[in-house]
Scaffold this active site. Structure first.
Site, PDB file in Angstrom:
ATOM      1  N   SER A 135       0.825  -1.205   0.000  1.00 32.34           N
ATOM      2  CA  SER A 135       0.000   0.000   0.000  1.00 32.34           C
ATOM      3  C   SER A 135       0.860   1.256   0.000  1.00 32.34           C
ATOM      4  CB  SER A 135      -0.967   0.001   1.185  1.00 32.34           C
ATOM      5  OG  SER A 135      -0.321  -0.398   2.344  1.00 32.34           O
ATOM      6  N   HIS A 164      -3.183  -3.548  -5.972  1.00 39.59           N
ATOM      7  CA  HIS A 164      -3.495  -3.041  -4.637  1.00 39.59           C
ATOM      8  C   HIS A 164      -4.981  -3.196  -4.329  1.00 39.59           C
ATOM      9  CE1 HIS A 164      -3.612   0.575  -1.681  1.00 39.59           C
ATOM     10  NE2 HIS A 164      -3.365  -0.537  -1.047  1.00 39.59           N
TER      11      HIS A 164
END
Ligand code: NAI
Length: 509
Positions: A123, A144
């Site tokens: 992240s 992600h």
């Protein structure tokens, strides 16, 4: 590019909160999945956890037991990394540490065939850095997911400096085939969501720090008037202040201390005090047993005989508010004005939508004795609350009249200290500003920027579509006023807003 075939093996490394969820998503889409974790028993525990979660859905009649059995039967724990060698795609979701991730990717490169796609769920780390030093960095990308992965729709497909466009397209198509909403982004700090969302927290923290209003009032305004699912303070309490503060710090540091991302001392104090939010029992709110819920500070109901409401100029965004006043039985008179600017008049009182100046300044600029500014609402037709601020010339009687007007329409009224941009307008302008800069800097397209904020953090409207609807010149002006009011670079408008406003373009055609 077509999506990967459902017969292709998907490997997931790391069977924690994210890895297990990603493995579930791939298995639900029909792929054979191998799950590896370097902690003994963690991969099997991850699969057992997925089964438990799915069986809760069986109990609620949402999915058939046979379907759950089939999904879980496609998931196999792997005892070593070598067992992932024949996978078509490996998604890494291990500890957030660059050196450890690099080590794992180097091992994967040695084990897997040349066509295996390698993705990281990081992240905050750079995909370019993760892939650097590999023989074939072009097959590495970010994938992600958001937490919880089986529920949240968004997947940011991140391209590093070396990522092959076909790799990114294949991952994009695959995420879409898995029922997700993929967006493309280039590998820059915070990618799209963790960058563009910063002002949602930062502006609220700042308003609170300046004493404009209390957290419960600001939360109610962002929810009820802004249409956001949660207010910023309750959301920070849910995320955890340690986590939220760390993300802000890392984005701030990564952009070399750009004050747009400046972390808040208010939040730092909460972290120092161990008031991390829900998980520690206290944050902005008190979650301990017996704690009383805090109510927003809305003005008490007032009675006043309302004079006719005069609506002047090009009403634009506030036309539905005027229509609502009419529908509520008020006498409404619409008329042209020389400037064409939208103004409401109630006797000697002027009311206007904020444009980023505080009421005192705007009243002075426009030669008005008594001015009440009202905040932006997502939908003036349905909003149940609104923020107001008054210029120094507004006396108690005029305040009563202004509050009575909005209360007559069924709105809760929150008086803020006279603050530039009030709460919702300022937040939306700063969100749009950040999204505009992400587009300007080729991090993402306007479409993907908006999609990301809607699918990743449930925003009621993409910030750029919202700016389009308000008019880019208006958003630019609002930010310029905020910048002038505070004398801070933090509020500098994105050049893209200016260019598009000058060209009379919008982000979405
Ligand atoms: P977690 O701590 O729940 O799980 C990580 C798992 O990886 C653990 O089971 C651990 O044993 C395993 N692991 C650690 N090092 C390993 C190695 N060298 N080889 C194999 N397994 C290893 O962490 P979480 O929350 O699932 O996060 C994983 C990744 O996903 C991180 O990069 C994080 O930044 C990212 N992420 C996390 C989100 C979240 O909300 N938790 C959201 C989106 C991304």
């Amino acid at each position: 590019m077509p999506a990967l075939a459902t017969s292709d093996i998907i490997a997931v490394i790391g069977a924690g909160a994210m890895g297990a969820g990603i493995a579930q998503v791939a298995a639900q889409a029909g792929h054979p999945v191998r799950l590896y974790d370097n902690r003994d028993g963690a991969a099997q525990a991850g699969i057992d956890g997925v089964r438990r979660q799915l069986e809760k859905r069986v109990a609620r009649g949402k999915v058939a037991q046979a379907e759950v059995d089939a999904i879980v039967s496609r998931m196999t724990p792997a005892a070593t990394l070598a067992e992932l060698a024949d996978s078509r795609l490996v998604v890494e979701a291990i500890v957030e540490n660059l050196e450890v991730k690099r080590g794992v990717f180097a091992e994967l490169e040695a084990l897997c065939g040349p066509d295996t796609l390698l993705a990281s769920n990081t992240s905050s780390l750079s995909i370019t850095s993760i892939a650097a030093g590999l023989e074939r960095p072009e097959r590495v990308a970010g994938l992600h997911f958001f937490n919880p992965a089986p529920v949240m729709k968004l997947v940011e497909v991140i391209s590093g400096l070396a990522t092959d466009a076909e790799v990114a397209e294949t991952l994009y198509a695959t995420a879409a085939a898995w029922g997700k909403v993929p967006v493309h982004a280039s590998s820059t700090p915070g990618f799209i969501v963790n960058r563009v969302a910063r002002p949602f927290y930062a502006e609220a923290l700042r308003l609170m720090q300046e004493g404009a209003a209390a957290p419960a009032t600001l939360d109610a305004l962002l929810r009820q008037a802004g249409g956001f699912r949660m207010g910023p303070f309750e959301l920070m309490d849910l995320i955890g202040h340690d986590v939220n503060y760390a993300v802000t710090r890392s984005v701030f540091d990564a952009y070399y201390g750009d004050t747009r991302f400046e972390p808040s001392l208010v939040q730092q104090a909460l972290v120092e005090a161990g008031r991390l939010g829900r998980k520690s029992g206290q944050g902005f709110y008190d979650y301990r047993e017996g704690a009383e819920p805090v109510e927003p500070d809305f003005a008490p109901a007032v009675e006043a005989t309302l004079p006719p409401l005069v609506a002047e100029g090009q009403l634009g965004a506030i036309a539905p508010l005027v229509a609502r006043a009419e529908a509520a039985g008020l006498e409404v008179v619409c008329r042209e004005s020389i400037s064409g600017e939208a103004r409401l008049r109630l006797g000697g009182l002027t009311l206007a939508l904020s444009d980023g100046r505080c009421a005192a300044e705007r009243a002075r600029d426009e030669g008005l004795e008594a001015l009440v500014l009202f905040d932006l609402c997502l939908d003036y037709e349905t909003t149940s609350a609104i923020a107001l601020a008054s210029s120094p010339g507004v006396d108690a009687e005029a305040r009563t009249l202004a509050a009575a007007l909005f209360q007559h329409l069924g709105l809760g009224v929150a008086w803020l200290t006279d603050t530039p941009g009030l709460a919702v307008l300022r937040t939306v302008a700063m969100l749009a500003n950040e999204a505009a800069d992400a587009v300007l800097q080729c991090v993402c397209s306007a479409r993907d920027g908006d999609l990301a904020m809607q699918a990743g953090v449930n925003y009621p409207r993409g910030p750029l579509a919202w700016a389009d609807a308000l008019g880019l010149a208006f958003v630019h002006r609002t930010l310029t006023h905020l910048q002038q009011s505070y004398g801070e670079e933090r509020y500098r408008p994105s050049f893209l807003l200016r260019r598009k406003a000058l060209a009379e373009e919008s982000f979405h055609v």
